[in-house]
Scaffold this active site. Structure first.
Site: not given
Ligand code: AMP
Length: 550
Positions: A189, A333, A445, A450
């Site tokens: 990532t 993750e 914050k 928040w």
């Molecule tokens: P990745 O590891 O590149 O798949 O990114 C993961 C991140 O994408 C998460 O920690 C969220 O911040 C964002 N994310 C994934 N799905 C959603 C969702 N349905 N709504 C809002 N944010 C999301």
């Protein structure tokens, strides 16, 4: 007392052999741009996966947990690699073809990839990187593309043709009885700060996650379905779909490099998938396409949408054409399935709506808690906002530390008691539905409370004269941090910050309203089109913004 049950390891080779035998007639359909797509049965895919494993072992010397990387689109050969590489005991490393060159080089070297299987159409990307990838000994090229791009490249890697390499080899492989906790696949990532982080999935986590993906409360897929897999195989294992489908016999429709709205609309009309998975941007593009050039999308009973927040307006637009979007949350993750937003039973469509717009509820395999600004675990009351933390059998416990190095557990990513800190801020309702309100790094914050930057932005962008708005936290002597609103106004509109603030006051509490305002011609964006809040914070710190304080 010990159980009396057998202790069969949960391995990808079981998924492979099950799919090829029990669901041998199911198909992987790959779009090629030709009048007819490539159709390959699971039985053929299983045979070819065994041939690939034999070739990797006998010809390329992969005999342990070496990393075999893929730089590929979604297609049948990529599915073969997905099944063969982990099943033989090696580690599938999916390289993200959208990353900048330096990051790809860093990642491939960090994982010490020994083999790269690449689509011919991606050789323009790989060829210039090869001189910087000293661990790569073999490059295996699949599908159309100009091979001469590899001529004269300064690399010790031997080049092979995928089809020639596997041709004539045995269609069985004596899959090793591995420890289910060993590495099956890895994926990096790349956050906005620091080096990319490698998540290493185990056979056990892949197996259990595949079962969850298939469940009715998740994607609800059976051998009567065809799923259009738009989410890339290099993005968290295409949300686990290729392994899950081999478990359950779901046909896969693979778009290869044809990810533009027009070919996607065409393949839906012609191949009639019942399900699809992709990020919101894809569905925005497809909607514009079918609005301009109507196509029959009626085969799709459900679409899994996630990766970023799905705007309710997009769901409504698809509802109108009979396609139901189901919101899901996850991250690399978390393998990635964390939540899915199926409403509870027995509700009217209006009542269902309030659940559909959330990120969804947690399955039994994902335990969740919300931790507040002071470190307290907050109640599930739909109001107390904090950082989401999760744990479970397909959630990462650490990051890959490098070959022969220990895994790393940064304190901002893993709690002392073993939970993953997601970096997402949200609330959980009493019945277990998650609603995200921000990222930890973007939340404001203010005096121990928040403020959601996203809530402020959405409220601002609902004003008819605001085209775009980004809100960031800036230091404040009294409150620690306060919101700074940057707005782009519609042509001809005149600035009246007090009026904008009053407009926000209609939907938000007064202590949340920004007193610092900036008019900008455009909100700075990252290379994937997200608001670049770091850039705004830097501009503010450097005194580059003309701030009006109310
Ligand atoms: P990745 O590891 O590149 O798949 O990114 C993961 C991140 O994408 C998460 O920690 C969220 O911040 C964002 N994310 C994934 N799905 C959603 C969702 N349905 N709504 C809002 N944010 C999301």
């Amino acid at each position: 007392m010990l159980s009396t049950m057998q202790d069969a390891p949960l391995l990808t080779s079981r998924i492979l052999e099950h799919g090829r035998r029990i669901h041998g007639k199911s198909q992987v359909i790959t779009w090629t741009g030709a009048p007819e797509p490539d159709r390959r049965s699971f039985a053929e895919i299983g045979d070819r996966a065994a041939q690939l494993a034999n070739a990797l072992r006998d010809e390329l010397g992969v005999d342990g947990d070496q990393r075999v990387a893929t730089l590929m689109w979604n297609n049948a050969e990529h599915v073969e690699a997905y099944l063969a590489i982990p099943s033989m005991g090696a580690v599938l490393h999916t390289l993200n073809l959208r990353l900048p060159a330096e990051q790809l080089v860093w990642i491939a070297n960090h994982a010490a990839d020994g083999v790269v299987i690449v689509n011919g159409s991606l050789l323009p990307l790989l060829a210039p990187l090869l001189p910087h990838l000293p661990t790569v000994e073999h490059v295996v090229v699949s599908g159309p593309g100009d091979r001469s791009l590899l001529d004269g490249v300064d690399s010790r890697a031997q080049v092979h043709e995928y089809e020639e390499l596997i041709a004539g080899r045995p269609t069985t492989f004596d899959w090793p009885e591995l420890d289910e906790r060993t590495a099956a696949a890895m994926c990096y990532t790349s956050g906005t700060t620091g080096d990319p982080k490698g998540v290493v999935f185990s056979h056990r986590s892949v197996y259990l996650h595949s079962m969850q993906v298939s469940m009715a409360e998740s994607m609800s897929l059976t051998d009567r379905d065809t799923t259009l897999v738009v989410v890339p195989q290099f993005h968290v294992n295409a949300w686990g779909i290729p392994h899950a489908t081999f478990m359950t016999g779901v046909n896969m429709l693979m778009p290869d490099r044809f990810l533009q709205p027009a070919p996607l609309a065409e393949m839906i009309e012609k191949e009639r998938p019942t399900h699809a998975a992709a990020v919101p941007t894809i569905w925005h593009g497809l909607l514009a396409e079918v609005t301009a050039n109507p196509r029959d999308l009626s085969s799709m009973r459900m679409v899994t949408i996630g990766g970023s927040s799905c705007p309710p307006a997009l769901m409504e637009a698809y509802d109108k054409i009979g396609v139901r979007l189901c919101h899901a949350w996850g991250m690399t993750e978390t393998s990635p399935l964390g939540t899915m937003a199926h409403p509870p039973a027995g509700l009217t469509p209006e009542e269902e709506w309030s659940y559909r717009v959330t990120q969804g509820r947690f399955p039994a395999g994902v335990e969740a808690r919300v931790v507040g600004p002071g470190g307290d675990v907050l109640p599930w009351d739909g109001e107390s906002a904090g950082e989401l933390e999760v744990r479970g059998p397909w959630i990462a416990a650490a990051y890959f530390g490098g070959v022969d190095a220990e895994p790393v557990r940064p304190a901002d990513k893993f709690s002392e008691d073993g939970w993953l800190k997601t970096g997402d801020v949200g609330v959980i309702s009493a019945d277990g539905y998650l609603t995200l309100t921000d990222r930890v790094k973007d939340v404001i914050k203010s005096g121990g409370e928040w403020i959601s930057s996203i809530a402020l932005e959405n409220a601002l962008m609902a004003h008819p004269e605001v085209v775009e708005a980004a809100v960031v936290a800036v230091p404040d002597q009294k409150w620690g941090e306060r919101p700074l609103a940057t707005v782009v106004l519609a042509e001809g509109a005149s600035v009246d910050y007090a009026a904008l603030r009053a407009f926000l006051g209609e939907s938000l509490a007064s202590w949340q309203l920004p007193e610092r305002w900036v008019l900008v011609p455009e909100v700075p964006k990252t290379n994937i089109g997200k608001f670049d809040k770091r850039a705004i914070r830097r501009q503010y710190a450097d005194g580059e913004l003309e701030v009006t304080k109310l």
